[in-house]
Scaffold this motif. Structure first.
Motif, PDB file in Angstrom:
ATOM      1  N   TYR B  13       0.903  -1.143  -0.047  1.00 38.24           N
ATOM      2  CA  TYR B  13      -0.053  -0.068   0.009  1.00 38.24           C
ATOM      3  C   TYR B  13       0.714   1.302  -0.059  1.00 38.24           C
ATOM      4  CZ  TYR B  13      -3.670  -3.397   0.689  1.00 38.24           C
ATOM      5  OH  TYR B  13      -4.488  -4.422   0.807  1.00 38.24           O
ATOM      6  N   GLN B  14       1.959   1.035   0.361  1.00 33.44           N
ATOM      7  CA  GLN B  14       2.998   2.459   0.404  1.00 33.44           C
ATOM      8  C   GLN B  14       4.354   2.039   0.023  1.00 33.44           C
ATOM      9  OE1 GLN B  14       2.386   5.600   1.495  1.00 33.44           O
ATOM     10  NE2 GLN B  14       0.163   5.117   1.611  1.00 33.44           N
ATOM     11  N   ASN B  15       4.079   1.168  -0.946  1.00 35.64           N
ATOM     12  CA  ASN B  15       5.291   0.992  -1.582  1.00 35.64           C
ATOM     13  C   ASN B  15       6.261   1.979  -2.252  1.00 35.64           C
ATOM     14  OD1 ASN B  15       7.221  -0.142  -3.869  1.00 35.64           O
ATOM     15  ND2 ASN B  15       6.668  -1.925  -3.161  1.00 35.64           N
ATOM     16  N   PRO B  16       7.521   1.821  -1.763  1.00 35.63           N
ATOM     17  CA  PRO B  16       8.230   3.337  -1.955  1.00 35.63           C
ATOM     18  C   PRO B  16       8.258   3.558  -3.621  1.00 35.63           C
ATOM     19  CG  PRO B  16       9.615   1.658  -1.049  1.00 35.63           C
ATOM     20  CD  PRO B  16       8.421   1.201  -0.987  1.00 35.63           C
ATOM     21  N   VAL B  17       8.496   2.665  -4.351  1.00 38.72           N
ATOM     22  CA  VAL B  17       8.776   2.787  -5.799  1.00 38.72           C
ATOM     23  C   VAL B  17       7.407   3.063  -6.387  1.00 38.72           C
ATOM     24  CG1 VAL B  17       9.629   1.892  -7.949  1.00 38.72           C
ATOM     25  CG2 VAL B  17      10.756   1.543  -5.878  1.00 38.72           C
ATOM     26  N   LEU B  18       6.454   1.836  -6.102  1.00 40.28           N
ATOM     27  CA  LEU B  18       5.366   1.614  -7.206  1.00 40.28           C
ATOM     28  C   LEU B  18       3.958   2.805  -6.852  1.00 40.28           C
ATOM     29  CD1 LEU B  18       5.120  -2.096  -7.488  1.00 40.28           C
ATOM     30  CD2 LEU B  18       6.004  -0.228  -9.076  1.00 40.28           C
ATOM     31  N   VAL B  19       4.030   3.129  -5.171  1.00 39.44           N
ATOM     32  CA  VAL B  19       2.955   3.979  -4.862  1.00 39.44           C
ATOM     33  C   VAL B  19       3.503   5.491  -4.584  1.00 39.44           C
ATOM     34  CG1 VAL B  19       1.294   3.993  -3.296  1.00 39.44           C
ATOM     35  CG2 VAL B  19       1.734   1.902  -4.048  1.00 39.44           C
ATOM     36  N   GLN B  20       4.422   5.458  -3.764  1.00 34.07           N
ATOM     37  CA  GLN B  20       5.075   6.737  -3.447  1.00 34.07           C
ATOM     38  C   GLN B  20       5.869   7.274  -4.651  1.00 34.07           C
ATOM     39  OE1 GLN B  20       6.751   7.116   0.590  1.00 34.07           O
ATOM     40  NE2 GLN B  20       6.170   5.015   0.873  1.00 34.07           N
ATOM     41  N   VAL B  21       6.234   6.626  -5.779  1.00 36.84           N
ATOM     42  CA  VAL B  21       7.270   6.934  -6.649  1.00 36.84           C
ATOM     43  C   VAL B  21       8.399   7.530  -6.312  1.00 36.84           C
ATOM     44  CG1 VAL B  21       6.895   7.784  -9.288  1.00 36.84           C
ATOM     45  CG2 VAL B  21       5.093   7.282  -7.729  1.00 36.84           C
ATOM     46  N   LEU B  22       9.244   7.047  -5.476  1.00 40.48           N
ATOM     47  CA  LEU B  22      10.293   7.726  -5.120  1.00 40.48           C
ATOM     48  C   LEU B  22      11.643   6.994  -5.589  1.00 40.48           C
ATOM     49  CD1 LEU B  22       9.601   8.607  -1.168  1.00 40.48           C
ATOM     50  CD2 LEU B  22       9.676  10.067  -3.202  1.00 40.48           C
TER      51      LEU B  22
END
Lengths: 196, 209
Positions: B13-22
């Protein structure tokens, strides 16, 4: 040092080894600040300026570090130089060019964490560039970033009216678009300046 | 403290790459082979956990005005340690990751977690957060790099997997492939998240009746 070498460096930094499309440096601001073409140009110019200055400053810092035998501290020293440089530019712009300062807004401090800036400095050291070559590489790398972000923003402005699957909304479609532009940039890959 | 929930957040749900796009730069640049992806993922996992712990420890001492500079110095210190370790123990991976190891300093995931989580939470929670987010990042790198190496070079971890008659789609290991694969992966993620949300909403509706 010959002019040909400088030309080769510039050509590589702007077209064949573009920072965005073939080295993957500076993707975050590239995706974040490319929704409108005028902010994209502002960001591109600011990055170019910082990259040029950072290259010049870090060249000096690196000489000192090597003399003291502290080259393993490069990363820490360089990021500090970049951070203080950005802070300094921010203060300078606020005093003397408030319009540009407000236009850049939050993006200015973000340049600190732009990997293109730290990347160019590290690449300068890795490639053993001398002072002039470093500065030229920094500035032309920034110009390559400017070109990429401007092209991308013009395409992105049109994307708003495009019809694509809903799952691709936001970042995915932007990444696919960037991929297609990268494909176009691959056309430059054979280009080189022949030594005279 | 809820380890399960944090792990789920880090992975999905808060995946750094896929959701937060960092942390886009390193994600696309180094996922050309599984060994690179694994090396990068683990390095970030270690650095993220250590810097989260440290920043959480220092969160009451660091003055608010200069916090970003302090975070960067802490992170840069750990990055240098990891960089030197990689060069000493696995020089091949250190070589192929090249400039992207020192560039972990400006990886937005680490600074982002420091600012958003470690500066506000206890040491233990920050450590768990660092581990979970690091695992989420590593998993994405592994998926991407396995896909790109398998189809782009016909190998996995350098071992030939595809039959020798397979013609590798070299485009996938080029920068273009990085953009396209990551774009598609994020799209799949958005589709899946939207679907599960819809299902949950429907479930609630029927329960409400």
């Amino acid at each position: 040092m010959s002019v040909t070498k400088l030309l080769a460096i510039s050509l590589g930094a702007i077209l064949t080894n573009n920072f965005i499309f073939s080295q993957f440096l500076g993707i975050c601001p590239f995706l974040g600040v490319s929704k409108k073409s005028d902010t994209a140009i502002g960001m591109g110019l600011a990055v170019t300026f910082v990259m040029g200055l950072a290259s010049a400053f870090c060249y000096g810092v690196n000489i000192i570090l090597v003399k003291l035998g502290l080259d393993y501290m490069q990363t820490v020293a360089f990021i500090l130089v970049v951070a203080s440089l950005v802070q300094f530019i921010e203060m300078f712009l606020k005093k003397s060019m408030p319009t540009l300062y407000t236009a850049l807004g939050v993006y200015l401090p973000l340049i600190t964490t732009n990997c293109a800036v730290l990347g160019v400095v590290l690449l300068n050291v890795q490639n053993d560039y001398n002072f002039i070559e470093s500065v030229v590489y920094g500035i032309t790398g920034g110009l390559g970033f400017l070109l990429a972000i401007y092209l991308f923003s013009t395409v992105r402005e049109r994307l708003e009216f495009a019809d694509y699957p809903k799952a691709f909304e936001g970042f995915p479609i932007a990444l696919i678009t960037a991929g297609l532009i990268a494909l176009a940039f691959m056309g430059f890959s054979g280009l080189q300046v022949w030594p005279m | 403290m809820n380890f399960n929930k944090q792990l789920k957040d880090g992975l999905i749900y808060q995946n750094p790459v896929l959701v937060q796009v960092l942390g886009m730069c390193s994600t696309m640049a180094i996922t050309t082979s599984v060994s690179n992806g694994l090396g990068m993922g683990l390095s970030v996992l270690v650095i993220l956990t250590l810097s989260n712990i440290f920043i959480s420890l220092l969160r009451k001492i660091i003055p608010n005005e200069v916090r970003i500079a302090c975070y960067i110095v802490v992170i840069a210190g750990f990055v240098t340690i990891v960089d030197l370790c990689l060069q000493a123990f696995v020089p091949a991976i250190a070589n192929s990751l090249g400039v992207f190891i020192p560039l972990i300093v400006v990886n937005c995931i680490i600074l982002g977690r420091a600012e958003a989580f470690a500066s506000k939470n206890s040491v233990a929670a920050s450590a768990v957060d660092g581990i979970c987010q690091g695992i989420g990042y590593t998993v994405v790198l592994l998926i991407l790099s396995a896909f790109r190496e398998l189809l782009g070079a016909g190998t996995l971890l350098g071992v030939q997997i595809m039959p020798s008659s397979y013609v590798p789609a070299g485009m996938l290991t080029l920068p273009v492939g990085g953009f396209l694969c990551l774009g598609t992966l994020i799209a799949i993620m958005q589709w899946a998240l939207a679907r599960s949300e819809k299902k949950n909403a429907e479930k609630k509706e029927t329960e409400g009746k």
